[in-house]
Design a protein around this motif. Structure first.
Motif, short mmCIF file in Angstrom:
data_model
loop_
_atom_site.label_atom_id
_atom_site.label_comp_id
_atom_site.label_asym_id
_atom_site.label_seq_id
_atom_site.Cartn_x
_atom_site.Cartn_y
_atom_site.Cartn_z
N THR A 118 14.98 -4.48 3.42
CA THR A 118 14.62 -5.17 2.29
C THR A 118 13.09 -4.62 1.04
O THR A 118 13.13 -4.14 1.54
CB THR A 118 13.11 -5.81 3.28
OG1 THR A 118 12.39 -4.70 3.87
CG2 THR A 118 14.18 -6.59 4.74
N ALA A 119 13.24 -6.03 0.37
CA ALA A 119 12.51 -5.67 -0.70
C ALA A 119 10.66 -4.41 -0.25
O ALA A 119 10.26 -5.61 0.95
CB ALA A 119 12.03 -6.08 -1.59
N LEU A 120 9.67 -3.85 -1.29
CA LEU A 120 8.97 -3.59 -0.36
C LEU A 120 7.33 -3.36 -1.46
O LEU A 120 7.50 -3.32 -2.08
CB LEU A 120 9.01 -1.89 0.00
CG LEU A 120 9.64 -0.94 0.95
CD1 LEU A 120 9.94 0.39 0.93
CD2 LEU A 120 9.76 -1.45 2.57
N LEU A 121 6.65 -3.84 -0.31
CA LEU A 121 4.93 -4.44 -1.18
C LEU A 121 4.48 -2.94 -1.66
O LEU A 121 4.18 -2.30 -0.13
CB LEU A 121 4.65 -4.82 -0.96
CG LEU A 121 2.96 -5.76 -1.89
CD1 LEU A 121 3.13 -6.25 -2.78
CD2 LEU A 121 2.36 -6.65 -0.29
N HIS A 122 4.18 -2.21 -2.32
CA HIS A 122 3.09 -1.41 -2.83
C HIS A 122 2.04 -1.25 -2.58
O HIS A 122 1.45 -2.55 -3.58
CB HIS A 122 3.68 0.04 -3.53
CG HIS A 122 5.27 0.35 -3.30
ND1 HIS A 122 5.34 1.49 -2.57
CD2 HIS A 122 6.62 -0.11 -3.47
CE1 HIS A 122 6.19 1.98 -1.84
NE2 HIS A 122 7.38 0.91 -3.02
N ARG A 123 0.70 -0.85 -2.52
CA ARG A 123 -0.80 -1.12 -2.53
C ARG A 123 -1.27 -1.45 -4.20
O ARG A 123 -0.57 -1.43 -5.24
CB ARG A 123 -1.26 0.10 -2.55
CG ARG A 123 -2.68 -0.08 -2.05
CD ARG A 123 -3.96 0.74 -1.98
NE ARG A 123 -3.51 0.96 -0.16
CZ ARG A 123 -4.25 0.30 0.86
NH1 ARG A 123 -4.76 -0.56 0.40
NH2 ARG A 123 -3.73 0.99 1.20
N GLY A 124 -1.81 -2.87 -3.67
CA GLY A 124 -2.69 -3.38 -4.78
C GLY A 124 -3.56 -3.81 -4.19
O GLY A 124 -4.08 -3.37 -3.25
N GLY A 125 -4.62 -4.83 -5.40
CA GLY A 125 -6.18 -5.28 -4.74
C GLY A 125 -5.34 -6.36 -3.52
O GLY A 125 -6.37 -5.96 -2.67
N CYS A 126 -4.92 -7.20 -3.82
CA CYS A 126 -4.03 -7.85 -2.80
C CYS A 126 -3.23 -8.00 -2.77
O CYS A 126 -2.39 -8.90 -3.43
CB CYS A 126 -5.53 -9.77 -2.80
SG CYS A 126 -5.14 -10.72 -1.63
N SER A 127 -2.95 -8.16 -1.73
CA SER A 127 -0.57 -8.15 -1.07
C SER A 127 -0.92 -9.44 -0.38
O SER A 127 0.11 -9.70 -0.20
CB SER A 127 -0.66 -7.18 -0.72
OG SER A 127 -1.35 -6.66 0.41
N ARG A 174 -13.47 4.30 -11.26
CA ARG A 174 -12.33 3.11 -12.56
C ARG A 174 -11.13 3.62 -12.20
O ARG A 174 -10.22 2.68 -11.72
CB ARG A 174 -12.82 4.07 -14.10
CG ARG A 174 -13.61 3.70 -14.74
CD ARG A 174 -14.07 4.15 -15.94
NE ARG A 174 -15.86 3.77 -16.71
CZ ARG A 174 -16.02 3.83 -17.74
NH1 ARG A 174 -15.66 5.16 -17.89
NH2 ARG A 174 -16.94 3.64 -17.99
N GLU A 175 -10.75 4.57 -11.70
CA GLU A 175 -9.03 4.94 -11.41
C GLU A 175 -8.71 4.60 -9.99
O GLU A 175 -7.18 4.16 -10.44
CB GLU A 175 -8.74 6.89 -11.93
CG GLU A 175 -8.85 7.09 -13.03
CD GLU A 175 -8.71 8.62 -12.78
OE1 GLU A 175 -8.40 9.28 -11.63
OE2 GLU A 175 -8.74 9.85 -13.74
N ARG A 176 -9.45 3.85 -8.83
CA ARG A 176 -9.55 3.41 -8.26
C ARG A 176 -9.46 2.27 -8.25
O ARG A 176 -8.88 1.56 -7.44
CB ARG A 176 -10.50 3.88 -7.09
CG ARG A 176 -10.22 5.79 -6.43
CD ARG A 176 -11.16 5.29 -5.08
NE ARG A 176 -12.58 5.44 -5.85
CZ ARG A 176 -13.16 6.45 -6.51
NH1 ARG A 176 -12.89 7.40 -6.02
NH2 ARG A 176 -14.60 5.93 -6.35
N ALA A 177 -10.93 1.90 -8.37
CA ALA A 177 -10.09 0.43 -9.23
C ALA A 177 -8.73 -0.62 -9.28
O ALA A 177 -8.43 -0.92 -9.85
CB ALA A 177 -11.92 -0.39 -9.86
N ARG A 178 -8.65 0.44 -11.32
CA ARG A 178 -7.82 0.26 -11.14
C ARG A 178 -5.68 0.46 -10.94
O ARG A 178 -5.74 -0.66 -10.85
CB ARG A 178 -6.85 0.94 -12.73
CG ARG A 178 -5.87 1.10 -13.85
CD ARG A 178 -5.78 1.61 -14.96
NE ARG A 178 -6.13 3.07 -14.88
CZ ARG A 178 -7.51 3.72 -15.27
NH1 ARG A 178 -8.35 2.92 -16.19
NH2 ARG A 178 -7.49 5.33 -14.93
N ALA A 179 -6.04 1.70 -10.07
CA ALA A 179 -5.36 1.36 -9.06
C ALA A 179 -5.26 0.02 -8.33
O ALA A 179 -3.71 -0.43 -7.67
CB ALA A 179 -5.09 2.95 -8.63
N GLU A 180 -6.33 -0.10 -7.84
CA GLU A 180 -6.45 -0.79 -6.59
C GLU A 180 -5.62 -2.69 -7.02
O GLU A 180 -4.81 -3.77 -6.52
CB GLU A 180 -7.70 -1.41 -6.18
CG GLU A 180 -8.12 -0.63 -4.72
CD GLU A 180 -7.18 -0.54 -4.08
OE1 GLU A 180 -6.46 -1.38 -3.31
OE2 GLU A 180 -6.63 0.45 -3.54
#
Length: 63
Positions: A31-40, A12-18
């Motif tokens: 530049t701005a940085l994108l950090h991990r999510g479900g679909c980037s 559940r914690e991994r799914a929430r983080a994604e």
């Protein structure tokens, strides 16, 4: 039984983080940085945004 509960909690914690996105705003000359999510893919396509070199949100999107 406790092990199954712990595994479910970790899943559940991994799914929430994604599902979460974090964009680090642009600062001075960087530049701005994108950090991990479900679909980037959408954010990575925006001008002025690069993937974070630590969490590498683009990993898995190239295959």
């Amino acid at each position: 039984m406790l092990e199954i509960h712990a595994q479910e909690q970790a899943r559940r914690e991994r799914a929430r983080a994604e599902m979460a996105f974090k964009i680090q705003p642009q600062r001075s000359s960087s530049t701005a940085l994108l950090h991990r999510g479900g679909c980037s893919m959408v954010a990575l396509a925006e001008p002025g945004i690069e993937p974070c070199e630590v969490c590498r949100p683009q990993t898995g999107l190239l295959g």
